[in-house]
Scaffold this active site. Structure first.
Site, PDB file in Angstrom:
ATOM      1  CG  HIS A  25      -1.871   1.143   1.262  1.00  0.00           C
ATOM      2  ND1 HIS A  25      -2.819   1.322   0.271  1.00  0.00           N
ATOM      3  CD2 HIS A  25      -2.017   2.173   2.124  1.00  0.00           C
ATOM      4  CE1 HIS A  25      -3.521   2.413   0.547  1.00  0.00           C
ATOM      5  NE2 HIS A  25      -3.047   2.957   1.660  1.00  0.00           N
ATOM      6  CG  HIS A  37      -4.087   6.368   2.534  1.00  0.00           C
ATOM      7  ND1 HIS A  37      -4.827   5.222   2.646  1.00  0.00           N
ATOM      8  CD2 HIS A  37      -4.401   7.113   3.628  1.00  0.00           C
ATOM      9  CE1 HIS A  37      -5.545   5.259   3.763  1.00  0.00           C
ATOM     10  NE2 HIS A  37      -5.300   6.402   4.369  1.00  0.00           N
ATOM     11  CB  CYS A  97      -2.740   3.133  -3.084  1.00  0.00           C
ATOM     12  SG  CYS A  97      -1.948   1.512  -2.956  1.00  0.00           S
TER      13      CYS A  97
END
Length: 181
Positions: A25, A37, A97
Site C-alpha cells: 500500500h 492515500h 494507491c
C-alpha cells in the site's frame, strides 16, 4: 516508564511503501505524522501514519527519483491536501494507491508492482503466450497444422493455448499503455 514515540524518518512529500504481504500500500507523507492515500473504494483520505501502517513493515521509497524529477515538497503536500475527501476511479491495474502516490510526487501515475506482477504472469504462462501469439498471427493455423499432423486433442490444445495467449497478450498491452492526461 513513558511510552516511546515511534519513528518513521519521512519528510513531507516522501512516498511511504507499506508491505501488506502479497501487495504494497502506498501513501504520501504530508507532515505531522499524517499521510494522504487512496483507498480501494476510490476515496482519498488523510490519516495518521500509524493508523495506516498498523503493525506492517514500511519504508520511505521515493522509487522514481532517478527516473523523474519530483515536485517540490510544498507542491506535493498542497496537491495531496486538495485531493482529500475526493472520490476517484480506482482500478487495481490502471489507477491504484501507487499510481496515486507517484502522480502526486512526479506528476506521472505509475505502478511498479503492477508491472512486476504482469511480468511474473507472462513468465508463468510463457508457453501459452508464445503459442497464443503464434496462433494470433497465424489465425487458426497452429491448430490446423496440429490437426493435420496430430490428433484432434492436440489441435484442441493448440487452439486453447492460442486463445489463452491472445488473452494474456491483450491484457499485457492494456496494462502497459500510458494513461493519457
Amino acid at each position: 516508564m513513558a511510552p516511546t514515540a515511534r519513528k518513521h524518518g519521512a519528510k513531507p512529500g516522501d512516498l511511504i511503501e507499506i508491505s501488506r504481504g502479497a501487495y504494497q500500500h502506498w501513501a504520501v507523507y504530508i507532515g505531522n505524522d499524517e499521510v494522504v492515500h487512496l483507498t480501494i473504494d476510490g476515496l482519498v483520505k488523510c490519516d495518521n501514519i500509524w493508523k495506516v501502517v498498523l503493525n506492517d513493515k514500511f519504508k520511505v521509497n521515493n522509487l522514481l527519483d532517478n527516473e523523474y524529477h519530483p515536485h517540490t515538497p510544498d507542491v506535493i503536500v498542497k496537491e495531496a491536501k486538495e485531493r482529500v475527501g475526493k472520490k476517484v476511479r480506482y482500478s487495481l491495474t490502471d489507477y491504484n494507491c501507487e499510481h496515486f502516490a507517484a502522480e502526486l510526487r512526479y506528476g506521472k501515475p505509475e505502478s511498479r508492482q503492477v508491472r512486476i506482477t504482469i511480468f511474473k504472469v507472462l513468465r508463468y504462462v510463457g508457453t501459452c503466450g508464445v503459442i497464443g501469439t503464434l496462433g494470433a498471427f497465424g489465425g487458426v493455423g497452429a491448430a490446423a497444422v496440429a490437426g493435420a499432423i496430430g490428433t484432434a486433442s492436440t489441435a484442441g490444445a493448440f487452439g486453447v493455448a492460442a486463445s489463452a495467449g491472445v488473452a494474456v497478450a491483450s491484457a499485457a498491452s492494456a496494462l502497459f499503455k500510458r494513461r493519457k492526461r
